[in-house]
Scaffold this motif. Structure first.
Motif, PDB file in Angstrom:
ATOM      1  N   MET A   1      33.123  96.205 -27.088  1.00  0.00           N
ATOM      2  CA  MET A   1      33.424  97.257 -26.142  1.00  0.00           C
ATOM      3  C   MET A   1      34.824  97.799 -26.392  1.00  0.00           C
ATOM      4  O   MET A   1      35.720  97.067 -26.756  1.00  0.00           O
ATOM      5  CB  MET A   1      33.365  96.731 -24.703  1.00  0.00           C
ATOM      6  CG  MET A   1      31.983  96.473 -24.180  1.00  0.00           C
ATOM      7  SD  MET A   1      31.939  96.091 -22.404  1.00  0.00           S
ATOM      8  CE  MET A   1      33.267  94.944 -22.192  1.00  0.00           C
ATOM      9  N   ILE A   2      34.942  99.075 -26.145  1.00  0.00           N
ATOM     10  CA  ILE A   2      36.253  99.708 -26.264  1.00  0.00           C
ATOM     11  C   ILE A   2      36.907  99.794 -24.896  1.00  0.00           C
ATOM     12  O   ILE A   2      38.093  99.553 -24.747  1.00  0.00           O
ATOM     13  CB  ILE A   2      36.116 101.093 -26.909  1.00  0.00           C
ATOM     14  CG1 ILE A   2      35.683 100.900 -28.367  1.00  0.00           C
ATOM     15  CG2 ILE A   2      37.404 101.879 -26.807  1.00  0.00           C
ATOM     16  CD1 ILE A   2      35.410 102.154 -29.100  1.00  0.00           C
ATOM     17  N   ASP A   3      36.115 100.152 -23.898  1.00  0.00           N
ATOM     18  CA  ASP A   3      36.628 100.216 -22.528  1.00  0.00           C
ATOM     19  C   ASP A   3      35.933  99.142 -21.692  1.00  0.00           C
ATOM     20  O   ASP A   3      34.868  98.652 -22.054  1.00  0.00           O
ATOM     21  CB  ASP A   3      36.406 101.600 -21.927  1.00  0.00           C
ATOM     22  CG  ASP A   3      34.935 101.959 -21.807  1.00  0.00           C
ATOM     23  OD1 ASP A   3      34.178 101.697 -22.761  1.00  0.00           O
ATOM     24  OD2 ASP A   3      34.541 102.485 -20.763  1.00  0.00           O
ATOM     25  N   LEU A   4      36.544  98.778 -20.592  1.00  0.00           N
ATOM     26  CA  LEU A   4      36.025  97.688 -19.769  1.00  0.00           C
ATOM     27  C   LEU A   4      34.658  97.992 -19.164  1.00  0.00           C
ATOM     28  O   LEU A   4      33.868  97.089 -18.924  1.00  0.00           O
ATOM     29  CB  LEU A   4      37.023  97.352 -18.661  1.00  0.00           C
ATOM     30  CG  LEU A   4      38.372  96.820 -19.132  1.00  0.00           C
ATOM     31  CD1 LEU A   4      39.328  96.663 -17.952  1.00  0.00           C
ATOM     32  CD2 LEU A   4      38.198  95.502 -19.849  1.00  0.00           C
ATOM     33  N   ALA A   5      34.361  99.260 -18.939  1.00  0.00           N
ATOM     34  CA  ALA A   5      33.079  99.642 -18.342  1.00  0.00           C
ATOM     35  C   ALA A   5      31.956  99.691 -19.376  1.00  0.00           C
ATOM     36  O   ALA A   5      30.793  99.809 -19.017  1.00  0.00           O
ATOM     37  CB  ALA A   5      33.211 100.992 -17.648  1.00  0.00           C
ATOM     38  N   MET A   8      32.083 103.131 -24.019  1.00  0.00           N
ATOM     39  CA  MET A   8      32.281 103.344 -25.449  1.00  0.00           C
ATOM     40  C   MET A   8      32.296 101.985 -26.131  1.00  0.00           C
ATOM     41  O   MET A   8      32.881 101.033 -25.612  1.00  0.00           O
ATOM     42  CB  MET A   8      33.606 104.080 -25.697  1.00  0.00           C
ATOM     43  CG  MET A   8      33.633 105.482 -25.148  1.00  0.00           C
ATOM     44  SD  MET A   8      35.257 106.264 -25.270  1.00  0.00           S
ATOM     45  CE  MET A   8      36.118 105.482 -23.907  1.00  0.00           C
ATOM     46  N   ILE A   9      31.641 101.923 -27.273  1.00  0.00           N
ATOM     47  CA  ILE A   9      31.590 100.692 -28.042  1.00  0.00           C
ATOM     48  C   ILE A   9      31.884 101.010 -29.506  1.00  0.00           C
ATOM     49  O   ILE A   9      31.925 102.184 -29.891  1.00  0.00           O
ATOM     50  CB  ILE A   9      30.203 100.007 -27.920  1.00  0.00           C
ATOM     51  CG1 ILE A   9      29.090 100.933 -28.413  1.00  0.00           C
ATOM     52  CG2 ILE A   9      29.947  99.574 -26.483  1.00  0.00           C
ATOM     53  CD1 ILE A   9      27.718 100.295 -28.476  1.00  0.00           C
ATOM     54  N   SER A  48      36.034 105.117 -14.835  1.00  0.00           N
ATOM     55  CA  SER A  48      37.180 104.250 -14.555  1.00  0.00           C
ATOM     56  C   SER A  48      38.434 104.775 -15.260  1.00  0.00           C
ATOM     57  O   SER A  48      38.349 105.490 -16.257  1.00  0.00           O
ATOM     58  CB  SER A  48      36.886 102.821 -15.021  1.00  0.00           C
ATOM     59  OG  SER A  48      36.890 102.754 -16.435  1.00  0.00           O
ATOM     60  N   LEU A  49      39.573 104.402 -14.720  1.00  0.00           N
ATOM     61  CA  LEU A  49      40.839 104.797 -15.345  1.00  0.00           C
ATOM     62  C   LEU A  49      40.944 104.244 -16.757  1.00  0.00           C
ATOM     63  O   LEU A  49      41.494 104.896 -17.644  1.00  0.00           O
ATOM     64  CB  LEU A  49      42.018 104.338 -14.491  1.00  0.00           C
ATOM     65  CG  LEU A  49      42.189 105.068 -13.159  1.00  0.00           C
ATOM     66  CD1 LEU A  49      43.345 104.452 -12.374  1.00  0.00           C
ATOM     67  CD2 LEU A  49      42.406 106.543 -13.360  1.00  0.00           C
ATOM     68  N   ASP A  50      40.404 103.050 -16.975  1.00  0.00           N
ATOM     69  CA  ASP A  50      40.437 102.461 -18.305  1.00  0.00           C
ATOM     70  C   ASP A  50      39.624 103.302 -19.285  1.00  0.00           C
ATOM     71  O   ASP A  50      40.067 103.547 -20.413  1.00  0.00           O
ATOM     72  CB  ASP A  50      39.906 101.023 -18.272  1.00  0.00           C
ATOM     73  CG  ASP A  50      39.960 100.372 -19.638  1.00  0.00           C
ATOM     74  OD1 ASP A  50      41.068 100.215 -20.186  1.00  0.00           O
ATOM     75  OD2 ASP A  50      38.880 100.038 -20.178  1.00  0.00           O
ATOM     76  N   THR A  51      38.453 103.754 -18.864  1.00  0.00           N
ATOM     77  CA  THR A  51      37.618 104.591 -19.731  1.00  0.00           C
ATOM     78  C   THR A  51      38.350 105.886 -20.069  1.00  0.00           C
ATOM     79  O   THR A  51      38.373 106.307 -21.228  1.00  0.00           O
ATOM     80  CB  THR A  51      36.272 104.894 -19.050  1.00  0.00           C
ATOM     81  OG1 THR A  51      35.579 103.662 -18.828  1.00  0.00           O
ATOM     82  CG2 THR A  51      35.412 105.820 -19.899  1.00  0.00           C
ATOM     83  N   LYS A  52      38.961 106.505 -19.086  1.00  0.00           N
ATOM     84  CA  LYS A  52      39.690 107.747 -19.306  1.00  0.00           C
ATOM     85  C   LYS A  52      40.885 107.534 -20.227  1.00  0.00           C
ATOM     86  O   LYS A  52      41.166 108.347 -21.114  1.00  0.00           O
ATOM     87  CB  LYS A  52      40.149 108.337 -17.976  1.00  0.00           C
ATOM     88  CG  LYS A  52      38.986 108.817 -17.115  1.00  0.00           C
ATOM     89  CD  LYS A  52      39.462 109.308 -15.767  1.00  0.00           C
ATOM     90  CE  LYS A  52      38.293 109.756 -14.909  1.00  0.00           C
ATOM     91  NZ  LYS A  52      38.723 110.278 -13.614  1.00  0.00           N
ATOM     92  N   ARG A  53      41.572 106.428 -20.037  1.00  0.00           N
ATOM     93  CA  ARG A  53      42.736 106.124 -20.892  1.00  0.00           C
ATOM     94  C   ARG A  53      42.303 105.916 -22.337  1.00  0.00           C
ATOM     95  O   ARG A  53      42.903 106.463 -23.267  1.00  0.00           O
ATOM     96  CB  ARG A  53      43.454 104.883 -20.380  1.00  0.00           C
ATOM     97  CG  ARG A  53      44.685 104.510 -21.186  1.00  0.00           C
ATOM     98  CD  ARG A  53      45.415 103.320 -20.590  1.00  0.00           C
ATOM     99  NE  ARG A  53      44.595 102.135 -20.495  1.00  0.00           N
ATOM    100  CZ  ARG A  53      44.427 101.249 -21.487  1.00  0.00           C
ATOM    101  NH1 ARG A  53      45.032 101.436 -22.639  1.00  0.00           N
ATOM    102  NH2 ARG A  53      43.679 100.186 -21.324  1.00  0.00           N
ATOM    103  N   ARG A  54      41.242 105.144 -22.526  1.00  0.00           N
ATOM    104  CA  ARG A  54      40.756 104.882 -23.897  1.00  0.00           C
ATOM    105  C   ARG A  54      40.258 106.158 -24.559  1.00  0.00           C
ATOM    106  O   ARG A  54      40.482 106.372 -25.749  1.00  0.00           O
ATOM    107  CB  ARG A  54      39.652 103.837 -23.879  1.00  0.00           C
ATOM    108  CG  ARG A  54      40.071 102.491 -23.373  1.00  0.00           C
ATOM    109  CD  ARG A  54      40.960 101.797 -24.345  1.00  0.00           C
ATOM    110  NE  ARG A  54      41.282 100.469 -23.845  1.00  0.00           N
ATOM    111  CZ  ARG A  54      41.801  99.519 -24.572  1.00  0.00           C
ATOM    112  NH1 ARG A  54      42.097  99.737 -25.828  1.00  0.00           N
ATOM    113  NH2 ARG A  54      42.053  98.355 -24.049  1.00  0.00           N
TER     114      ARG A  54
END
Length: 66
Positions: A1-5, A8-9, A48-54
């Motif tokens: 996984m790239i983001d925690l949700a 993206m992988i 999620s903020l993590d997804t947006k950041r990544r």
């Protein structure tokens, strides 16, 4: 996984790919180049903020000199 949700992988070739929706299994950079509005849609969406950041990190990686 790239983001925690898990939106993206890493694909088979080690490049980030989307893991959901109409662009599932497509390279993130290719989608962002072919459909720039998709980035805005994700940034304004309920991700999620993590997804947006990544996603932003991936987008900005094209601007860095190699």
């Amino acid at each position: 996984m790239i983001d925690l949700a898990g939106r993206m992988i890493l694909g088979k070739n080690g490049e980030p790919v989307f893991n959901f929706g109409k662009h599932k299994n497509k390279k993130v950079l290719a989608v962002l180049q072919e459909e720039p509005a998709y980035y805005d849609w994700m940034m304004n969406g309920d991700f999620s903020l993590d997804t947006k950041r990544r996603l932003t990190e991936i987008k900005l990686s094209t601007l860095k000199p190699k």
